[in-house]
Design a protein around this motif. Structure first.
Motif, PDB file in Angstrom:
ATOM      1  N   TRP A  99      18.834  21.522 -74.814  1.00  0.00           N
ATOM      2  CA  TRP A  99      19.289  22.202 -73.607  1.00  0.00           C
ATOM      3  C   TRP A  99      20.734  21.826 -73.283  1.00  0.00           C
ATOM      4  N   ALA A 100      21.355  22.677 -72.486  1.00  0.00           N
ATOM      5  CA  ALA A 100      22.675  22.413 -71.919  1.00  0.00           C
ATOM      6  C   ALA A 100      22.702  23.030 -70.539  1.00  0.00           C
ATOM      7  N   ALA A 101      23.299  22.328 -69.579  1.00  0.00           N
ATOM      8  CA  ALA A 101      23.338  22.824 -68.206  1.00  0.00           C
ATOM      9  C   ALA A 101      24.584  22.320 -67.511  1.00  0.00           C
ATOM     10  N   GLN A 102      25.060  23.125 -66.584  1.00  0.00           N
ATOM     11  CA  GLN A 102      26.162  22.715 -65.721  1.00  0.00           C
ATOM     12  C   GLN A 102      25.576  21.991 -64.513  1.00  0.00           C
ATOM     13  N   ASN A 103      26.135  20.842 -64.179  1.00  0.00           N
ATOM     14  CA  ASN A 103      25.730  20.167 -62.949  1.00  0.00           C
ATOM     15  C   ASN A 103      26.959  19.964 -62.062  1.00  0.00           C
ATOM     16  N   PRO A 104      26.815  19.389 -60.882  1.00  0.00           N
ATOM     17  CA  PRO A 104      27.969  19.302 -59.981  1.00  0.00           C
ATOM     18  C   PRO A 104      29.141  18.493 -60.506  1.00  0.00           C
ATOM     19  N   THR A 105      28.924  17.634 -61.485  1.00  0.00           N
ATOM     20  CA  THR A 105      30.015  16.775 -61.963  1.00  0.00           C
ATOM     21  C   THR A 105      30.438  17.044 -63.399  1.00  0.00           C
ATOM     22  N   GLY A 106      29.732  17.909 -64.115  1.00  0.00           N
ATOM     23  CA  GLY A 106      30.079  18.157 -65.513  1.00  0.00           C
ATOM     24  C   GLY A 106      28.976  18.885 -66.246  1.00  0.00           C
ATOM     25  N   ILE A 107      28.894  18.638 -67.541  1.00  0.00           N
ATOM     26  CA  ILE A 107      27.908  19.285 -68.415  1.00  0.00           C
ATOM     27  C   ILE A 107      26.912  18.231 -68.897  1.00  0.00           C
ATOM     28  N   GLN A 108      25.649  18.587 -68.921  1.00  0.00           N
ATOM     29  CA  GLN A 108      24.649  17.728 -69.540  1.00  0.00           C
ATOM     30  C   GLN A 108      24.032  18.469 -70.713  1.00  0.00           C
ATOM     31  N   VAL A 109      23.956  17.792 -71.860  1.00  0.00           N
ATOM     32  CA  VAL A 109      23.408  18.360 -73.084  1.00  0.00           C
ATOM     33  C   VAL A 109      22.377  17.391 -73.627  1.00  0.00           C
TER      34      VAL A 109
END
Length: 368
Positions: free
Chosen positions: A203-213
């Motif tokens: 998975w990959a997602a945008q969060n309030p501080t950056g990208i999480q993969v």
């Protein structure tokens, strides 16, 4: 009428300050009980084992609606990728997920627990407990009427007290890239791939501080395999718009339950909740909403019982633990029949879309 006993140092000791443990403590504190939470980490936001992605129901229907807006980012769609990286975008009217600034969310949650009158002991791991009359003697803490283990898939409370232990797990690892933005930030990007994620997804997602993969796969302790996150990143970088030179600012990893404990989740004065009780969807591995509800229910049941207005909380903990029967069937199918070529061929088909809708939107989705 039952009431908190002066013979006990605490009415409730909760081990673990993540979502299920915090929910349990907050619910019990509403009744004026003496509650103590033990957290092995000095910083609740360090060394996380959760993606921090929260479903709409949790935000709208539970205490979590109080989370500050600055810690949340709304994601309204899912982009599902086949192993060959062809994709389909899924959405559902009115449905969304919230990605979070997870480290600061956990710190905020710990502060909320403490401000509610709960004794929060950071850097205090649980070591042992023994039955003592009508309560439990917790090593290094004192005597408590009730003890709740909310300490994860490898629960030490379960190990030390003889309760059931979760044996079926996934192993996941996630990198966070601070300050970066996905090419399509409004979607949760999910990657089916037997090569990189047998038994689960990437998975990959945008969060309030950056990208999480992240990437998770079926875990077999006899033949442990480390997720090939470097290979996965190379595979998906172009699809999600992650720069090749990007370096992770944080790494999180850990076990995620995908099955029930192999024994009971309660004993007299003792209960498990959250990951320790297998309160996680065996298919999607989503557990924040269900863990929060179960943890809150356990804490509320303790409070009502001690105030003379409810049944034994052990019975409530068992009764309200979800079984996920349908999703367990789908988990079995994924473990035994996952292949890449059918997904490559059938991604755009109606049956595949309905399956994805069941997983992500409870069949409320529509393809766009």
């Amino acid at each position: 009428m039952l009431s908190p006993s002066p013979a006990h140092d605490y009415d409730l000791v909760v081990v673990g300050a993540s979502f299920a443990g915090a929910a349990c403590a907050l619910a019990a504190a509403q009744y004026g009980l003496r509650v103590c939470v033990l957290e092995r980490k000095a910083d609740p936001g360090a060394r996380l084992h959760t993606t921090g992605i929260i479903v709409k129901e949790a935000i709208e229907q539970t205490w979590l609606k109080r989370i500050p807006a600055a810690l949340l980012q709304r994601v309204a769609q899912v982009r599902l990728y086949a192993p060959n990286l062809r994709s389909v975008r899924l959405s559902a009217p009115g449905y969304y997920f919230m990605t979070t600034d997870t480290p600061n969310l956990m710190r905020w949650l710990a502060a909320q627990v403490e401000s509610s009158g709960v004794t929060l002991r950071l850097a205090h791991p649980f070591t042992h407990a023994r039955r003592d009359g009508d309560g439990w003697q917790v090593e290094g803490v004192g005597r408590t009427r009730y003890l709740v283990g909310a300490d994860g898939a490898s629960s030490r409370v379960a190990q030390r007290t003889g309760l059931g232990r979760v044996r079926d797990t996934l192993y996941g690892v996630e990198h966070e890239f601070a300050g970066l933005h996905l090419a399509e930030p409004g979607a949760l990007h999910c990657f089916a791939s037997r090569r990189f994620a047998p038994g689960y997804i990437g998975w990959a997602a945008q969060n309030p501080t950056g990208i999480q993969v992240g990437l998770a796969l079926r875990h077999d302790p006899r033949h442990a395999r480390q997720p090939d996150l470097a290979g996965f990143l190379a595979h998906v970088r172009e699809a999600v718009g992650l720069p090749a030179e990007a370096q992770p600012s944080a790494i999180r990893a850990g076990l995620v339950p995908c099955g029930l404990p192999d024994g009971p989740i309660t004993a007299p004065g003792l209960m498990l909740t959250g990951d320790a009780a297998g309160i996680v969807s065996p298919l999607s591995a989503g557990g924040i909403h269900s863990s929060w509800r179960h943890g809150w229910g356990v804490g509320d049941a303790v409070g009502r019982h001690l105030r003379g207005n409810g049944p034994a909380p052990e019975a409530e903990a068992r009764r309200t633990a979800p079984s996920f029967r349908g999703k367990r069937v789908m988990r079995w199918a994924m473990d035994h029949f996952q292949r890449d070529w059918p997904v490559n061929v059938l991604l755009q088909s109606a049956p595949m879309r309905r399956l994805a809708e069941q997983v992500y939107f409870h069949r409320r989705g529509m393809r766009t």
